[in-house]
Design a protein around this motif. Structure first.
Motif, PDB file in Angstrom:
ATOM      1  N   GLU A 172       0.839  -1.194   0.000  1.00 31.09           N
ATOM      2  CA  GLU A 172       0.000   0.000   0.000  1.00 31.09           C
ATOM      3  C   GLU A 172       0.873   1.243   0.000  1.00 31.09           C
ATOM      4  N   VAL A 173       0.350   2.254  -0.671  1.00 30.37           N
ATOM      5  CA  VAL A 173       0.970   3.576  -0.704  1.00 30.37           C
ATOM      6  C   VAL A 173      -0.086   4.562  -0.235  1.00 30.37           C
ATOM      7  N   ARG A 174       0.248   5.347   0.794  1.00 28.83           N
ATOM      8  CA  ARG A 174      -0.670   6.364   1.313  1.00 28.83           C
ATOM      9  C   ARG A 174      -0.232   7.721   0.764  1.00 28.83           C
ATOM     10  N   THR A 175      -1.160   8.364   0.060  1.00 25.27           N
ATOM     11  CA  THR A 175      -0.882   9.682  -0.488  1.00 25.27           C
ATOM     12  C   THR A 175      -2.095  10.560  -0.247  1.00 25.27           C
ATOM     13  N   GLY A 176      -1.888  11.679   0.433  1.00 29.99           N
ATOM     14  CA  GLY A 176      -3.013  12.524   0.808  1.00 29.99           C
ATOM     15  C   GLY A 176      -3.936  11.744   1.730  1.00 29.99           C
ATOM     16  N   GLY A 177      -5.219  11.671   1.401  1.00 24.31           N
ATOM     17  CA  GLY A 177      -6.166  10.883   2.180  1.00 24.31           C
ATOM     18  C   GLY A 177      -6.447   9.525   1.565  1.00 24.31           C
ATOM     19  N   CYS A 178      -5.684   9.144   0.556  1.00 21.42           N
ATOM     20  CA  CYS A 178      -5.934   7.910  -0.181  1.00 21.42           C
ATOM     21  C   CYS A 178      -5.002   6.795   0.272  1.00 21.42           C
ATOM     22  N   VAL A 179      -5.524   5.577   0.243  1.00 18.86           N
ATOM     23  CA  VAL A 179      -4.711   4.392   0.462  1.00 18.86           C
ATOM     24  C   VAL A 179      -4.804   3.579  -0.829  1.00 18.86           C
ATOM     25  N   LEU A 180      -3.702   3.520  -1.563  1.00 20.44           N
ATOM     26  CA  LEU A 180      -3.654   2.823  -2.844  1.00 20.44           C
ATOM     27  C   LEU A 180      -3.036   1.445  -2.620  1.00 20.44           C
ATOM     28  N   VAL A 181      -3.741   0.403  -3.013  1.00 24.65           N
ATOM     29  CA  VAL A 181      -3.292  -0.972  -2.793  1.00 24.65           C
ATOM     30  C   VAL A 181      -2.987  -1.619  -4.138  1.00 24.65           C
ATOM     31  N   SER A 182      -1.846  -2.311  -4.213  1.00 20.69           N
ATOM     32  CA  SER A 182      -1.452  -3.040  -5.418  1.00 20.69           C
ATOM     33  C   SER A 182      -1.119  -4.475  -5.051  1.00 20.69           C
ATOM     34  N   ARG A 183      -1.440  -5.390  -5.951  1.00 22.56           N
ATOM     35  CA  ARG A 183      -1.103  -6.800  -5.773  1.00 22.56           C
ATOM     36  C   ARG A 183       0.249  -7.076  -6.428  1.00 22.56           C
ATOM     37  N   ILE A 184       0.984  -8.050  -5.860  1.00 20.81           N
ATOM     38  CA  ILE A 184       2.322  -8.400  -6.341  1.00 20.81           C
ATOM     39  C   ILE A 184       2.328  -9.860  -6.763  1.00 20.81           C
ATOM     40  N   GLU A 185       2.889 -10.144  -7.922  1.00 18.95           N
ATOM     41  CA  GLU A 185       3.124 -11.526  -8.343  1.00 18.95           C
ATOM     42  C   GLU A 185       4.483 -11.916  -7.766  1.00 18.95           C
ATOM     43  N   PRO A 186       4.573 -12.978  -6.967  1.00 22.94           N
ATOM     44  CA  PRO A 186       5.796 -13.248  -6.204  1.00 22.94           C
ATOM     45  C   PRO A 186       7.034 -13.603  -7.026  1.00 22.94           C
ATOM     46  N   VAL A 187       6.893 -14.241  -8.181  1.00 23.86           N
ATOM     47  CA  VAL A 187       8.080 -14.663  -8.939  1.00 23.86           C
ATOM     48  C   VAL A 187       8.580 -13.557  -9.849  1.00 23.86           C
ATOM     49  N   THR A 188       7.684 -12.987 -10.659  1.00 26.53           N
ATOM     50  CA  THR A 188       8.115 -11.964 -11.620  1.00 26.53           C
ATOM     51  C   THR A 188       8.138 -10.566 -11.023  1.00 26.53           C
ATOM     52  N   LEU A 189       7.551 -10.391  -9.865  1.00 26.80           N
ATOM     53  CA  LEU A 189       7.445  -9.107  -9.187  1.00 26.80           C
ATOM     54  C   LEU A 189       6.584  -8.110  -9.971  1.00 26.80           C
ATOM     55  N   ALA A 190       5.639  -8.623 -10.746  1.00 31.71           N
ATOM     56  CA  ALA A 190       4.710  -7.769 -11.477  1.00 31.71           C
ATOM     57  C   ALA A 190       3.750  -7.129 -10.478  1.00 31.71           C
ATOM     58  N   VAL A 191       3.479  -5.838 -10.669  1.00 31.41           N
ATOM     59  CA  VAL A 191       2.607  -5.074  -9.782  1.00 31.41           C
ATOM     60  C   VAL A 191       1.340  -4.709 -10.544  1.00 31.41           C
ATOM     61  N   ASP A 192       0.172  -4.941  -9.927  1.00 34.40           N
ATOM     62  CA  ASP A 192      -1.089  -4.625 -10.575  1.00 34.40           C
ATOM     63  C   ASP A 192      -2.041  -4.026  -9.554  1.00 34.40           C
ATOM     64  N   PRO A 193      -2.547  -2.850  -9.719  1.00 29.64           N
ATOM     65  CA  PRO A 193      -2.202  -1.865 -10.729  1.00 29.64           C
ATOM     66  C   PRO A 193      -1.012  -1.010 -10.287  1.00 29.64           C
ATOM     67  N   VAL A 194      -0.416  -0.339 -11.274  1.00 28.46           N
ATOM     68  CA  VAL A 194       0.613   0.666 -10.985  1.00 28.46           C
ATOM     69  C   VAL A 194      -0.116   1.995 -10.908  1.00 28.46           C
ATOM     70  N   HIS A 195      -0.045   2.654  -9.767  1.00 29.25           N
ATOM     71  CA  HIS A 195      -0.771   3.907  -9.550  1.00 29.25           C
ATOM     72  C   HIS A 195       0.078   5.088 -10.011  1.00 29.25           C
ATOM     73  N   ARG A 196      -0.588   6.092 -10.561  1.00 30.36           N
ATOM     74  CA  ARG A 196       0.104   7.284 -11.045  1.00 30.36           C
ATOM     75  C   ARG A 196      -0.616   8.523 -10.561  1.00 30.36           C
ATOM     76  N   GLY A 197       0.171   9.552 -10.254  1.00 32.12           N
ATOM     77  CA  GLY A 197      -0.394  10.832  -9.877  1.00 32.12           C
ATOM     78  C   GLY A 197      -0.867  10.871  -8.437  1.00 32.12           C
ATOM     79  N   THR A 198      -1.221  12.099  -8.021  1.00 28.78           N
ATOM     80  CA  THR A 198      -1.657  12.291  -6.641  1.00 28.78           C
ATOM     81  C   THR A 198      -3.082  12.812  -6.572  1.00 28.78           C
ATOM     82  N   ALA A 199      -3.648  13.277  -7.684  1.00 28.52           N
ATOM     83  CA  ALA A 199      -4.994  13.837  -7.639  1.00 28.52           C
ATOM     84  C   ALA A 199      -6.022  12.723  -7.705  1.00 28.52           C
ATOM     85  N   GLY A 200      -6.934  12.727  -6.778  1.00 29.45           N
ATOM     86  CA  GLY A 200      -7.992  11.709  -6.761  1.00 29.45           C
ATOM     87  C   GLY A 200      -7.488  10.348  -6.351  1.00 29.45           C
ATOM     88  N   CYS A 201      -8.404   9.451  -6.065  1.00 25.01           N
ATOM     89  CA  CYS A 201      -8.025   8.103  -5.675  1.00 25.01           C
ATOM     90  C   CYS A 201      -8.459   7.116  -6.688  1.00 25.01           C
TER      91      CYS A 201
END
Length: 186
Positions: free
Chosen positions: A157-186
């Motif tokens: 999780e990444v906390r930015t402003g009042g938002c908590v953005l959660v991403s899932r990780i694939e353990p072998v390839t280290l693929a992240v889904d979703p990749v969050h961008r920007g700070t405006a809105g959640c």
């Protein structure tokens, strides 16, 4: 071993090196130093193709021409790759949170920008096969994240402003889904 067989062995090695170069370009394991693998495998492919052609050609003048052109291509590729990799601006780590062999790193900086850009990357492993995946990318002139944390084995999780953005990780390839961008809105 005959000349034709030597050329065939060198050509097979060149095809294998080209396949490895393609795999490095695709980067399915999100290697942190993948640019060096791409540069090395492409250079190896150039050298092996040059050697295969030089062995296959029987006329001395043509063989010399193949070696000169191959040498120019190899040196040109090597210099181009070295300069391109040298332009990659290293980012400074601001915060690092570890969980086992994985680390969430908040970085500041960006190539060719005046304003700092924050981002969060997930790293695993060490050495030349260290993996790195982008989790969150901030806006130029934007603030850094308020905090980063691991949520179990396969989420961050990444906390930015009042938002908590959660991403899932694939353990072998280290693929992240979703990749969050920007700070405006959640």
């Amino acid at each position: 071993m005959t000349t034709l067989r030597r050329a065939a062995v060198l050509a097979a090695c060149a095809i294998l090196a080209a396949l490895l170069a393609g795999l490095a370009v695709l980067d399915p394991f999100h290697l942190r130093h993948v640019q060096w693998f791409v540069a090395g495998t492409v250079l190896l492919t150039i050298v092996l193709v040059t050697a295969a052609l030089a062995v296959a050609v029987r006329v001395f003048a043509l063989r010399l021409l193949v070696l000169v052109v191959g040498g120019i291509l190899a040196v040109g590729w090597g210099l181009t790759a070295w300069l391109a990799i040298g332009l990659d601006d290293p980012r400074s780590a601001v915060v690092e949170v570890a969980s086992g062999d994985r680390r969430l790193v908040v970085q500041e900086g960006a190539a060719f920008t005046i304003d700092p850009v924050f981002r969060v990357v997930l790293r695993a492993g060490a050495g030349p096969f260290e993996q790195e995946s982008l989790v969150w990318q901030g806006d130029p002139e934007g603030a850094g994240p308020g905090g980063v944390a691991f949520r179990g084995v396969d989420e961050v999780e990444v906390r930015t402003g009042g938002c908590v953005l959660v991403s899932r990780i694939e353990p072998v390839t280290l693929a992240v889904d979703p990749v969050h961008r920007g700070t405006a809105g959640c």
